[in-house]
Scaffold this motif. Structure first.
Motif, PDB file in Angstrom:
ATOM      1  N   ARG A 167      -3.091   7.345   4.295  1.00  0.00           N
ATOM      2  CA  ARG A 167      -2.785   6.038   4.100  1.00  0.00           C
ATOM      3  C   ARG A 167      -3.955   6.597   2.539  1.00  0.00           C
ATOM      4  N   LEU A 168      -4.363   7.391   2.201  1.00  0.00           N
ATOM      5  CA  LEU A 168      -5.141   7.998   1.193  1.00  0.00           C
ATOM      6  C   LEU A 168      -4.877   9.800   1.285  1.00  0.00           C
ATOM      7  N   GLY A 169      -4.717   9.686  -0.587  1.00  0.00           N
ATOM      8  CA  GLY A 169      -4.629  11.292  -1.373  1.00  0.00           C
ATOM      9  C   GLY A 169      -3.341  11.228  -1.419  1.00  0.00           C
ATOM     10  N   ARG A 222      -5.012  13.617  -7.139  1.00  0.00           N
ATOM     11  CA  ARG A 222      -5.671  12.635  -5.764  1.00  0.00           C
ATOM     12  C   ARG A 222      -6.032  13.176  -4.280  1.00  0.00           C
ATOM     13  N   THR A 265       1.103  -1.435  -0.160  1.00  0.00           N
ATOM     14  CA  THR A 265       0.005   0.034  -0.312  1.00  0.00           C
ATOM     15  C   THR A 265       0.902   1.132  -0.080  1.00  0.00           C
ATOM     16  N   SER A 266       0.695   2.022  -0.027  1.00  0.00           N
ATOM     17  CA  SER A 266       1.136   3.711  -0.828  1.00  0.00           C
ATOM     18  C   SER A 266       1.330   3.947   0.935  1.00  0.00           C
ATOM     19  N   ILE A 276      -9.669  14.479  -0.136  1.00  0.00           N
ATOM     20  CA  ILE A 276      -9.800  12.831   1.096  1.00  0.00           C
ATOM     21  C   ILE A 276      -9.020  13.591   2.576  1.00  0.00           C
ATOM     22  N   VAL A 284      -8.238  10.161  -9.741  1.00  0.00           N
ATOM     23  CA  VAL A 284      -8.066   9.461  -9.688  1.00  0.00           C
ATOM     24  C   VAL A 284      -6.526   8.857  -9.865  1.00  0.00           C
ATOM     25  N   LEU A 285      -6.131   9.151 -11.609  1.00  0.00           N
ATOM     26  CA  LEU A 285      -5.012   8.929 -12.019  1.00  0.00           C
ATOM     27  C   LEU A 285      -4.175  10.405 -11.501  1.00  0.00           C
TER      28      LEU A 285
END
Lengths: 294, 328
Positions: free
Chosen positions: B326-328, B311, B5-6, B268, B307-308
Motif C-alpha cells: 500500500r505504501l512505497g 517514496r 488509495t494508491s 518502507i 515524500v514528493l
C-alpha cells in the motif's frame, strides 16, 4: 472557598483554561476543515500558528504595522503561503495514501521551525498587546479580568462561530460539504474542485495564523510555540472526532477548561490530563464524542 | 470512497528475478563481513550508534512496512527501553544482559497498553493517537523522579556481561552490540516471513478480505505492535548501554519523527531499507553536528523531498517494483 481552593484562584485558572481552550478550538477547527475536504492531517498547523505570531512580530518591528492591521494582514500572508505550498507540492499527494500527506506536512513543520530557530534562537520574544486592550483590567466583582484575555476569548468565539456559519449555512459552504462527500460528482456539476481544495487549505492555514496573532501577546513568541501545542490539538481532534465543525469547537473549549481545573486540583497531571481524557474517550466511544463511525 | 488509495502501479515485474536470488543471498553476507571489521576503520561508538538505530528502524518498519500502521509514538518504546535498562543496571546493579531483557519486556508492556488504546481507531487517527500517548509518556518521564528529569539517567562503568566479560573494553562492547542487533534482525526476519507475518501483509494489503477470511485482525495488529515495541525497547536499551545514558531526548516526539525518516529514506516495507536509511541518517547527522547549520531543516527538507519524489526509498528503488504494498 470551593473544595479548599480560594474562589479567586479557581476562577483565575478557569480563565486561563478558557484562553488555552480558545486556541485549541481555533486550531482543531482549522485541522477539521482541512481534513474534511483534503483528507490530509496538517501536521504543519502548529508551525503555521507560530508563523502567524512571528509574522505579526516582524511586521511590527520592521514595518511598524500594529496589532489591529496585523490581525487582518497576517492571516492573508500566511494563508497565501499555504496556498503556494498546496498548489506546488501538497496537491500531488491527494491520490496517494493519506499517510503521505501527514509525513509531508511533518517535514514542512520541521523545515519552518528549524529555519526560525536558526535565525531567532529558541528563546521567547515579547509582543505587546495594543494600547486599547492593555489597561486597566476589568473588575467583574468576583475576579479581575485582564482586558486582552477577555478579548482573546471573545475574538476566538466570533471566529469559530463565523466559520461554522460559513461552512454550514452558506452556498460556498454547501459546495464544500458536497465536495467532501463526493468530489467527482461535484466537479461534474461544474464546480472547480481543485480550486476549492486550494482555498480550503489556504483558509485552514489562515485560521492557524490568526490564532498565532491572537496568541502572540499572551504567550512568548518563540519558534517552538506551535510544536508542543499541535500534539495536544491532535488529542483534542481525536476526542471530538473530525466529522463535525461544532464538535471541534466545543471539544476545544471543554478540554481547555478541563486542563484549567486540573491545574487547580492536581497540578502534576495538568499537562497529561487531555491525553488521559483522550484515552478514556477512545475506550468508551472510539469514534470520538461528535464523530461518525468511519 | 471519495479519495482512492494508491494501488500497486503496474511495471516490469519479471525483470531480474533470477539474479535477484543470488544477490539476496550475497548482500547479508557482505554486510555481515563489513559489520565484523567495521570497528577497525570507524570510530566504534559511531558504528554502535548506527547499529542501535538500524535495529530501531527495522522494528518500526515491522509495523509500518509489513502491517501498514504508521506509529508516530515509537520514541516512547525506544526511550522507555533505554530508561528501564538504565534503571536495572544502575539502581538494581544487575548485569547488562538482564537490563536489556527488562528493557525489552518493559517496552513490550508499554506497547501492549498504547497499542490496545490506539488500535481502537485506524488510519490517520491511529497515527495521531500514538503521537499523543507517546507525548503523555514523555510528560510522565519529565516529572517522574526515577528518570532524573533533564539530567537523564547516567550509568557508571559499563559492567560485565554475564558477570564475566568486561564491556568496558571497546571491542567487547562492540561485538556484544553487534550480536544483539543481529539476533534482533533475525527475529524480525523470522517474524516477517512466518505465517503470522504473511497474515499481517494480507491485512496491510486488504483488511476487509483478511476479516472475511476469519482472521482476528485486531489481535494480529496488536501482536505486531507489541513485537515492534519490544524490539524498539531492545534498541533503546542497547543505546543506553553504549552511551551510558538514558535521557528525555530518547522519548521526545522528534525521535519518533527520526525513525520514520530513516525508514522512509531506506525504503518502507523492505528488509534492508531501515538499515540503509539509518546509516544515511546517522552519517548525515554526524557530519552536520560539527557545522552550526541546524539538522532540523535538513531533516524537514529530506522528508518533503522523499515524500514528493522518492517514496520507495533507496532500497525500494533498487528492487524491481514489488507486487502489492500500500505504501512505497
Amino acid at each position: 472557598m470551593i473544595f479548599g481552593v480560594p474562589l479567586q484562584a479557581l476562577l483565575g485558572q478557569l480563565m486561563l483554561g478558557l484562553i488555552n481552550g480558545s486556541f485549541y478550538a481555533l486550531l482543531s477547527l482549522g485541522l477539521a476543515v482541512i481534513f474534511g475536504l483534503l483528507r490530509v492531517i496538517n501536521f504543519a498547523h502548529g508551525a503555521q500558528f507560530m508563523l502567524g505570531a512571528f509574522t505579526a512580530l516582524l511586521l511590527a518591528k520592521h514595518l511598524g504595522i500594529g496589532y489591529w492591521f496585523a490581525l487582518v494582514l497576517v492571516p492573508l500572508l500566511v494563508g497565501l503561503f499555504g496556498v503556494i505550498i498546496e498548489r506546488t507540492m501538497l496537491s500531488r499527494l491527494y491520490k496517494l495514501d493519506h499517510l503521505y500527506g501527514l509525513l509531508f506536512t511533518f517535514g514542512l513543520a520541521l523545515t519552518i521551525e528549524g529555519t526560525f530557530r536558526y535565525f531567532f534562537g529558541s528563546s521567547g520574544l515579547p509582543y505587546s498587546a495594543p494600547a486599547a486592550l492593555q489597561s486597566p483590567p476589568v473588575n467583574l466583582g468576583f475576579m479581575v479580568l485582564p482586558r486582552y484575555r477577555a478579548w482573546v476569548i471573545v475574538a476566538s468565539l466570533i471566529v469559530c462561530l463565523a466559520t461554522w456559519v460559513l461552512i454550514e449555512k452558506t452556498k460556498l459552504g454547501a459546495y464544500l460539504r458536497a465536495a467532501t462527500e463526493n468530489p467527482t460528482l461535484v466537479q461534474a456539476f461544474g464546480v472547480n474542485v481543485p480550486l476549492l481544495l486550494t482555498l480550503t487549505y489556504g483558509f485552514g492555514v489562515a485560521l492557524a495564523a490568526l490564532a498565532g496573532v491572537l496568541a502572540a501577546p499572551v504567550y512568548q513568541v518563540s519558534p517552538l510555540m506551535g510544536s508542543n501545542l499541535i500534539i495536544v490539538v491532535f488529542a483534542v481532534v481525536v476526542v471530538g472526532g473530525m466529522g463535525s465543525i461544532m464538535g471541534a469547537i466545543v471539544t476545544g473549549y471543554a478540554l481547555g477548561l478541563a486542563e484549567g481545573l486540573t491545574k487547580v486540583f492536581y497540578p502534576e497531571a495538568s499537562n497529561i490530563v487531555i491525553f488521559v481524557i483522550m484515552a478514556i474517550v477512545l475506550i468508551l466511544r472510539p469514534a470520538g464524542l461528535f464523530g461518525k463511525e468511519a | 470512497m471519495a479519495h482512492p488509495t494508491s494501488g500497486p502501479a503496474a511495471g516490469p515485474q519479471i525483470r531480474e528475478i533470477r539474479s535477484a536470488g543470488t544477490i539476496r543471498m550475497a548482500i547479508p553476507l557482505v554486510a555481515l563481513a563489513a559489520a565484523l571489521i567495521a570497528p577497525f576503520w570507524f570510530y566504534p561508538i559511531f558504528v554502535m550508534k548506527f547499529l542501535c538505530f538500524a535495529l530501531f528502524a527495522a522494528a518500526f518498519n515491522l509495523l509500518l512496512g509489513y502491517t501498514g500502521l504508521l506509529s508516530f509514538g515509537h520514541a516512547a518504546f525506544f526511550g522507555g527501553g533505554a530508561y528501564f535498562t538504565a534503571h536495572v543496571v544502575k539502581i538494581w546493579g544487575l548485569t547488562p544482559e538482564l537490563g536489556l531483557i527488562v528493557g525489552t519486556l518493559g517496552a513490550a508492556a508499554l506497547g501492549l497498553v498504547i497499542g490496545a488504546i490506539a488500535l481502537r481507531r485506524s488510519g490517520i487517527y491511529f497515527t495521531m493517537i500514538t503521537l499523543a500517548l507517546a507525548q503523555m509518556f514523555y510528560f510522565f518521564c519529565l516529572q517522574a523522579p526515577f528518570t532524573h528529569g533533564e539530567d537523564g539517567l547516567q550509568l557508571g562503568p559499563r559492567g560485565h556481561l554475564f558477570g564475566v566479560i568486561d564491556l568496558g573494553q571497546a571491542m567487547n562492547l562492540y561485538y556484544f552490540v553487534l550480536a544483539v542487533v543481529l539476533i534482533g534482525m533475525f527475529v524480525i526476519w523470522r517474524f516477517v516471513n512466518s505465517p503470522f507475518g504473511m497474515i499481517l501483509r494480507s491485512i496491510r494489503d486488504n483488511e476487509q478480505r483478511a476479516i472475511s477470511l476469519g482472521y482476528s485482525v485486531q489481535a494480529y495488529k496488536l501482536g505486531a505492535f507489541v513485537m515492534s515495541a519490544a524490539l524498539s525497547g531492545l534498541a533503546g536499551g542497547l543505546k543506553a548501554l553504549v552511551f551510558q545514558l538514558a535521557t528525555l531526548t530518547d522519548v521526545a516526539w522528534q525521535m519518533s519523527g527520526e525513525v520514520v525518516l530513516m525508514t522512509l529514506i531506506g525504503g518502507i516495507g523492505t528488509q534492508a531499507g531501515p538499515v540503509v536509511g539509518s546509516g544515511v541518517f546517522i552519517a548525515l547527522q554526524n557530519n552536520l553536528a560539527t557545522s552550526d547549520f541546524p539538522v532540523t531543516i535538513i531533516m524537514g527538507v529530506v522528508f518533503m523531498v522523499c515524500v514528493l519524489v522518492f517514496r520507495r526509498g533507496i532500497v525500494g528503488n533498487s528492487l524491481p517494483r514489488a507486487s502489492g504494498g500500500r505504501l512505497g
